[in-house]
Motif scaffolding. Structure first.
Motif, PDB file in Angstrom:
ATOM      1  N   ALA A 189     117.715  20.419  65.624  1.00  7.30           N
ATOM      2  CA  ALA A 189     117.859  20.567  67.249  1.00  7.30           C
ATOM      3  C   ALA A 189     115.797  21.185  67.574  1.00  7.30           C
ATOM      4  O   ALA A 189     115.314  20.877  68.270  1.00  7.30           O
ATOM      5  CB  ALA A 189     117.939  21.772  68.080  1.00  7.30           C
ATOM      6  N   THR A 190     115.817  21.918  66.203  1.00  5.86           N
ATOM      7  CA  THR A 190     114.293  21.785  66.140  1.00  5.86           C
ATOM      8  C   THR A 190     113.492  21.263  64.839  1.00  5.86           C
ATOM      9  O   THR A 190     112.176  21.417  64.838  1.00  5.86           O
ATOM     10  CB  THR A 190     113.970  23.349  65.248  1.00  5.86           C
ATOM     11  N   THR A 191     113.782  19.799  64.391  1.00  2.00           N
ATOM     12  CA  THR A 191     113.378  19.655  63.461  1.00  2.00           C
ATOM     13  C   THR A 191     112.961  18.064  64.415  1.00  2.00           C
ATOM     14  O   THR A 191     112.820  17.559  65.200  1.00  2.00           O
ATOM     15  CB  THR A 191     113.630  18.809  62.443  1.00  2.00           C
ATOM     16  N   VAL A 192     111.492  17.681  63.735  1.00  2.00           N
ATOM     17  CA  VAL A 192     110.818  16.224  64.089  1.00  2.00           C
ATOM     18  C   VAL A 192     111.166  15.481  63.264  1.00  2.00           C
ATOM     19  O   VAL A 192     110.824  15.487  61.985  1.00  2.00           O
ATOM     20  CB  VAL A 192     108.861  16.676  63.838  1.00  2.00           C
ATOM     21  N   ARG A 193     112.205  14.471  63.277  1.00  2.00           N
ATOM     22  CA  ARG A 193     113.028  13.791  62.868  1.00  2.00           C
ATOM     23  C   ARG A 193     111.493  12.654  62.366  1.00  2.00           C
ATOM     24  O   ARG A 193     110.585  11.944  63.279  1.00  2.00           O
ATOM     25  CB  ARG A 193     113.591  12.860  63.214  1.00  2.00           C
ATOM     26  N   THR A 194     111.642  12.204  61.207  1.00  3.74           N
ATOM     27  CA  THR A 194     110.974  11.119  60.081  1.00  3.74           C
ATOM     28  C   THR A 194     111.958  10.276  59.261  1.00  3.74           C
ATOM     29  O   THR A 194     113.256  10.425  59.233  1.00  3.74           O
ATOM     30  CB  THR A 194     109.916  11.676  59.322  1.00  3.74           C
ATOM     31  N   PRO A 195     111.258   9.223  59.835  1.00  4.66           N
ATOM     32  CA  PRO A 195     112.204   8.327  58.196  1.00  4.66           C
ATOM     33  C   PRO A 195     113.056   8.532  56.919  1.00  4.66           C
ATOM     34  O   PRO A 195     113.936   8.281  56.124  1.00  4.66           O
ATOM     35  CB  PRO A 195     111.057   6.648  58.076  1.00  4.66           C
ATOM     36  N   GLU A 209     108.409  25.043  59.148  1.00  7.66           N
ATOM     37  CA  GLU A 209     108.610  25.990  59.915  1.00  7.66           C
ATOM     38  C   GLU A 209     109.876  25.708  60.406  1.00  7.66           C
ATOM     39  O   GLU A 209     110.969  26.739  60.812  1.00  7.66           O
ATOM     40  CB  GLU A 209     108.060  25.865  61.176  1.00  7.66           C
ATOM     41  N   PRO A 210     110.362  25.041  60.734  1.00 10.76           N
ATOM     42  CA  PRO A 210     112.143  24.666  60.580  1.00 10.76           C
ATOM     43  C   PRO A 210     113.165  25.120  59.942  1.00 10.76           C
ATOM     44  O   PRO A 210     113.994  26.155  60.712  1.00 10.76           O
ATOM     45  CB  PRO A 210     112.386  23.297  61.838  1.00 10.76           C
ATOM     46  N   ASP A 211     113.117  24.797  58.834  1.00 10.63           N
ATOM     47  CA  ASP A 211     113.777  25.434  57.788  1.00 10.63           C
ATOM     48  C   ASP A 211     113.254  27.192  57.538  1.00 10.63           C
ATOM     49  O   ASP A 211     113.970  27.771  57.366  1.00 10.63           O
ATOM     50  CB  ASP A 211     113.389  24.579  56.688  1.00 10.63           C
ATOM     51  N   ARG A 212     111.922  27.348  57.546  1.00  9.08           N
ATOM     52  CA  ARG A 212     111.917  28.979  58.019  1.00  9.08           C
ATOM     53  C   ARG A 212     112.835  29.745  58.791  1.00  9.08           C
ATOM     54  O   ARG A 212     113.438  30.880  58.195  1.00  9.08           O
ATOM     55  CB  ARG A 212     110.157  29.247  57.898  1.00  9.08           C
ATOM     56  N   GLN A 213     112.578  28.944  60.302  1.00 13.91           N
ATOM     57  CA  GLN A 213     113.395  29.710  61.432  1.00 13.91           C
ATOM     58  C   GLN A 213     115.276  29.458  60.672  1.00 13.91           C
ATOM     59  O   GLN A 213     116.032  30.496  61.388  1.00 13.91           O
ATOM     60  CB  GLN A 213     113.124  29.181  62.832  1.00 13.91           C
ATOM     61  N   ALA A 214     115.294  28.622  60.376  1.00  5.87           N
ATOM     62  CA  ALA A 214     116.793  28.164  59.485  1.00  5.87           C
ATOM     63  C   ALA A 214     117.326  29.251  58.684  1.00  5.87           C
ATOM     64  O   ALA A 214     118.499  29.592  58.491  1.00  5.87           O
ATOM     65  CB  ALA A 214     117.293  27.454  59.565  1.00  5.87           C
ATOM     66  N   GLY A 215     116.110  30.050  57.958  1.00  3.82           N
ATOM     67  CA  GLY A 215     117.037  31.206  56.799  1.00  3.82           C
ATOM     68  C   GLY A 215     116.635  30.434  55.790  1.00  3.82           C
ATOM     69  O   GLY A 215     117.216  30.362  54.581  1.00  3.82           O
ATOM     70  N   ARG A 216     115.713  29.093  55.318  1.00  4.64           N
ATOM     71  CA  ARG A 216     115.738  28.357  54.344  1.00  4.64           C
ATOM     72  C   ARG A 216     114.515  29.104  53.452  1.00  4.64           C
ATOM     73  O   ARG A 216     113.599  29.420  54.003  1.00  4.64           O
ATOM     74  CB  ARG A 216     115.268  26.898  54.348  1.00  4.64           C
ATOM     75  N   HIS A 217     114.622  28.766  52.329  1.00  2.00           N
ATOM     76  CA  HIS A 217     113.165  29.486  51.564  1.00  2.00           C
ATOM     77  C   HIS A 217     113.720  28.556  50.090  1.00  2.00           C
ATOM     78  O   HIS A 217     113.261  29.000  49.097  1.00  2.00           O
ATOM     79  CB  HIS A 217     114.076  31.088  50.958  1.00  2.00           C
ATOM     80  N   HIS A 218     112.393  27.570  50.581  1.00  2.00           N
ATOM     81  CA  HIS A 218     112.229  26.553  49.502  1.00  2.00           C
ATOM     82  C   HIS A 218     111.001  26.001  48.978  1.00  2.00           C
ATOM     83  O   HIS A 218     109.879  27.003  49.755  1.00  2.00           O
ATOM     84  CB  HIS A 218     112.920  24.750  49.834  1.00  2.00           C
ATOM     85  N   LEU A 219     110.411  25.762  48.635  1.00  2.00           N
ATOM     86  CA  LEU A 219     108.824  25.793  48.003  1.00  2.00           C
ATOM     87  C   LEU A 219     107.764  25.638  48.756  1.00  2.00           C
ATOM     88  O   LEU A 219     106.778  26.397  48.644  1.00  2.00           O
ATOM     89  CB  LEU A 219     108.914  25.341  46.215  1.00  2.00           C
ATOM     90  N   PRO A 220     107.869  24.515  49.209  1.00  2.00           N
ATOM     91  CA  PRO A 220     106.969  24.778  50.184  1.00  2.00           C
ATOM     92  C   PRO A 220     106.351  25.591  51.312  1.00  2.00           C
ATOM     93  O   PRO A 220     105.258  26.291  51.753  1.00  2.00           O
ATOM     94  CB  PRO A 220     107.397  23.041  51.241  1.00  2.00           C
ATOM     95  N   ILE A 221     108.023  26.321  51.345  1.00  2.00           N
ATOM     96  CA  ILE A 221     107.548  27.449  52.220  1.00  2.00           C
ATOM     97  C   ILE A 221     107.108  28.581  51.575  1.00  2.00           C
ATOM     98  O   ILE A 221     106.225  29.709  52.348  1.00  2.00           O
ATOM     99  CB  ILE A 221     109.395  28.490  52.824  1.00  2.00           C
ATOM    100  N   VAL A 222     107.486  28.768  50.507  1.00  2.00           N
ATOM    101  CA  VAL A 222     106.793  30.123  49.841  1.00  2.00           C
ATOM    102  C   VAL A 222     105.290  29.177  49.354  1.00  2.00           C
ATOM    103  O   VAL A 222     104.095  29.943  49.227  1.00  2.00           O
ATOM    104  CB  VAL A 222     107.455  29.858  48.171  1.00  2.00           C
TER     105      VAL A 222
END
Length: 310
Positions: free
Chosen positions: A78-84, A205-218
């Protein structure tokens, strides 16, 4: 299946959630297990080759189905902007009543992988259990657990599509470990990890809000994009080094026909801005598309080069 979900709607939701457009990656990776076996002088039976390819497709579909179900029930869709290339298929947000069907389909695909793996375990020996257990762990743990551990999240896709689908499948077909398969596996190991890393960039940003912690966030988008460039160029460096070391034949250099596209991708990613506008993935889309095309072309050319000298 709920009363509101017809069989046809459930099947369609499963098909879309499996992201069939991306499943072509699996036979290209597993194909390297076959072409490296031929390169080493083995002649695997046709039914064994078909089972390896089927197991790769089922494992890939299972990961996608689990990912779609997890992202839907967690609210991330519900929070992501979908791309191909990112944000999922959108199938479950359109048909939420099919969520249970998709989850069961994921387990059914996983059961198919286990059945095929059991046959190869009986055929090729107990070493296959190590590959199988690691593969199962990656399929089940990727979305819910590994996406919260940055470096494991980076390594997991490459290990799955490189080490397991190439080295493990080659050993399943031949019964022996192959240095040729290990050298060839480094290409999907690096490039598939690069692909997943790049596809995480639009969803920081959506992944950060969902509790994910991958390298683009870091690392932030610029440094993560530059890491993608390094991984892609590293995959291209593998081929001449492996040829010089005697692990791959000269025809493997056929992959370098796509090197201009790899260089263009690396330069484009290196020049990305330090920050991306939230909710606007448009600056990334040309590079994400080129990254997918480059990965598929590279694997196809490498398979062709190995096949020509088999």
């Amino acid at each position: 299946m709920t009363a509101a979900t017809s069989p046809a709607a459930g099947l369609l939701a499963c098909w879309r959630s499996a992201r069939p457009g991306f499943l072509v990656l699996s036979p290209l990776c597993a194909g390297l297990a076959v072409t490296t076996a031929w390169q080493d002088g083995h002649a695997p039976e046709g039914h064994a080759i078909l089972l390896v390819l089927l197991a790769a497709l089922l494992a890939h579909a299972a990961v996608n189905l689990f990912n779609e179900h997890h992202d839907f029930v967690s609210g991330l869709d519900a929070t992501t902007v979908r791309t191909p290339f990112s944000g999922g298929s959108g199938s479950l947000p359109r048909h939420p009543e099919a969520a249970g069907v998709v989850r069961r389909a994921a387990f059914a695909c996983l059961a198919g992988v286990v059945a095929i793996g059991a046959w190869f375990l009986w055929r090729s020996g107990p070493v296959m259990l190590l590959y199988g257990l690691l593969g199962m762990a990656l399929v089940v743990a990727y979305t819910g657990w590994l996406t919260r551990r940055p470096w494991l999240c980076l390594a997991a896709p490459g290990i799955g599509f490189g080490t397991l689908m190439v080295v493990g499948a080659n050993q399943a077909l031949t019964g022996t470990f192959s240095a040729t398969a290990l050298a060839a596996s480094l290409v999907p190991t690096l490039m598939v990890s690069a692909l997943l890393l790049a596809n995480q960039l639009p969803d920081i940003e959506p992944d950060r809000q969902a509790g994910r912690h991958h390298l683009p966030i870091v690392l932030g988008p610029r440094r993560a994009a530059r890491l993608v460039a390094v991984l892609v160029l590293g995959a291209y460096a593998v081929i001449p080094l492996a040829w010089l070391g005697g692990w791959l034949p000269a025809w493997a250099l056929l992959m370098w026909l796509a090197a201009p596209a790899a260089l263009r991708l690396a330069v484009g990613l290196w020049r990305l801005p330090a920050e991306l506008a939230p909710g606007d993935p448009s600056p990334l889309l040309p590079w994400l598309g080129l990254n997918v095309a480059l990965l598929l072309a590279s694997l196809a050319l490498l398979n062709l080069g190995l096949w020509l000298t088999a």
